[in-house]
Enzyme design. Structure first.
Site, PDB file in Angstrom:
ATOM      1  N   TYR A  30       0.851  -1.183   0.000  1.00 47.18           N
ATOM      2  CA  TYR A  30       0.000   0.000   0.000  1.00 47.18           C
ATOM      3  C   TYR A  30       0.889   1.236   0.000  1.00 47.18           C
ATOM      4  CZ  TYR A  30       0.353   0.111   5.219  1.00 47.18           C
ATOM      5  OH  TYR A  30       0.775   0.146   6.520  1.00 47.18           O
ATOM      6  N   THR A  31       0.335   2.350  -0.462  1.00 44.37           N
ATOM      7  CA  THR A  31       1.147   3.559  -0.638  1.00 44.37           C
ATOM      8  C   THR A  31       1.270   4.398   0.623  1.00 44.37           C
ATOM      9  OG1 THR A  31      -0.774   4.870  -1.319  1.00 44.37           O
ATOM     10  CG2 THR A  31       0.440   3.701  -3.052  1.00 44.37           C
TER      11      THR A  31
ATOM     12  N   GLU B  10       1.429  -1.380  -6.244  1.00 42.34           N
ATOM     13  CA  GLU B  10       1.092  -0.456  -5.161  1.00 42.34           C
ATOM     14  C   GLU B  10      -0.397  -0.144  -5.211  1.00 42.34           C
ATOM     15  OE1 GLU B  10       2.803   1.040  -2.742  1.00 42.34           O
ATOM     16  OE2 GLU B  10       4.929   0.739  -3.242  1.00 42.34           O
TER      17      GLU B  10
ATOM     18  N   HIS C  82       4.494  -6.967   1.217  1.00 38.74           N
ATOM     19  CA  HIS C  82       5.760  -6.291   1.485  1.00 38.74           C
ATOM     20  C   HIS C  82       6.256  -6.650   2.881  1.00 38.74           C
ATOM     21  CE1 HIS C  82       8.150  -2.256   1.030  1.00 38.74           C
ATOM     22  NE2 HIS C  82       8.908  -3.317   0.955  1.00 38.74           N
TER      23      HIS C  82
ATOM     24  N   ASP D  34       2.840  -3.246   5.314  1.00 41.40           N
ATOM     25  CA  ASP D  34       1.869  -3.292   4.213  1.00 41.40           C
ATOM     26  C   ASP D  34       1.815  -4.652   3.514  1.00 41.40           C
ATOM     27  OD1 ASP D  34       4.519  -2.336   3.390  1.00 41.40           O
ATOM     28  OD2 ASP D  34       3.686  -2.002   1.404  1.00 41.40           O
TER      29      ASP D  34
END
Length: 276
Positions: free
Chosen positions: A51-52, A119, A166, A176
């Site tokens: 995720y960003t 992402e 990640h 994330d």
């Protein structure tokens, strides 16, 4: 006349060779690709989900700057064009993107070299009362992710156990995509690994799920599955590894504490997918 005929026949012969399957004309030279080595392996082996931790515009700016990058970026609510969600490709799949950082999975380091990164626009977690509160993912975003992930997995024959968070490949640094990412839903679509409930129950063998388990035993199982568990790992680092595993495979509780259910899930995954 005879010489001209010979040259013509030679030219036709060469043209026939060039047109032969496996012979590639590159202009100044030809490539013979008819004999392929057996000791050849695909570069792409891993799909990493992120995720960003930011909004879309900021995420796009960050991921197209000089420091980090990812192959794909999916907005929280992808805009529709002719009824299809739009996904941003920021790096060609045949190029290396800097999305994984310092990482380890199933015996391999430098996961950037062997992976594709996706992402997802998502604000990540916020501190609320001393606890991490993660943001949910939009259904439209997951609906856009599923066909993209399926295409990537099919193109590179990525194994279920190599579709990772990640946090799985960098548990000491990353959370994330967090415990609200729908890994089980994706697994039902053929994306990623998931334990069989019956085998988890088999390994649990009637023991209370939340009862504490032996931490070294669990860490050995996680190491065998693919996580980085070095010999000199501290107790805080041990907790981070267990927490990463729980966020992926037991998101209802991800306290980083070894318990019977976490161990049973690890045993079921090893049985199903093998050691890393």
């Amino acid at each position: 006349m005879k010489r001209a005929l010979s040259l013509s026949l030679l030219a036709l012969l060469l043209a026939g060779c060039a047109a032969e399957k496996g012979i590639v004309d590159k202009g100044a030279y030809e490539l013979d690709a008819r004999r392929q080595a057996q000791a050849a392996y695909p570069r792409i082996k891993v799909l990493v989900i992120h995720y960003t931790a930011d909004d879309f515009d900021s995420s796009l700016a960050t991921l197209t700057d000089k420091n980090v990058s990812s192959h794909y970026l999916i907005p929280a609510i992808p805009p529709l064009h002719q009824g299809k969600p739009r996904i941003w490709q920021l790096v060609p799949e045949n190029a290396l993107a800097w999305h994984a950082g310092v990482s380890f999975w199933r015996g391999a380091t430098r996961i950037n070299d062997t992976s594709i990164g996706i992402e997802l626009e998502n604000r990540g977690w916020q501190n609320s009362g001393g606890q991490k509160r993660f943001a949910p993912f939009e259904p439209a975003q997951i609906a856009a992710l599923i066909p993209l992930a399926k295409d990537i997995i099919q193109r590179y024959d990525i194994k279920p156990q190599n579709v990772v968070a990640h946090a799985d490949i960098a548990p000491q640094r990353k959370d994330d995509p967090g415990p609200l990412f729908p890994w089980q839903t994706l697994a039902l679509q053929g994306i990623g690994a998931w334990p069989d409930a019956a085998r988890v129950a088999f390994y649990l063998n009637g023991k209370p799920p939340s009862q504490p388990a032996d931490t070294p035993t669990l860490l050995d199982l996680l190491s065998r599955y693919g996580y980085n568990v070095p010999e000199n790992i501290s107790s805080a680092q041990q907790k981070r590894v267990i927490m990463a595993f729980q966020m992926h495979f037991r998101p209802q509780r991800w306290d980083g504490v070894a318990d019977n259910e976490t161990q049973a899930i690890a045993e079921a995954l090893l049985e199903k997918y093998g050691q890393g």
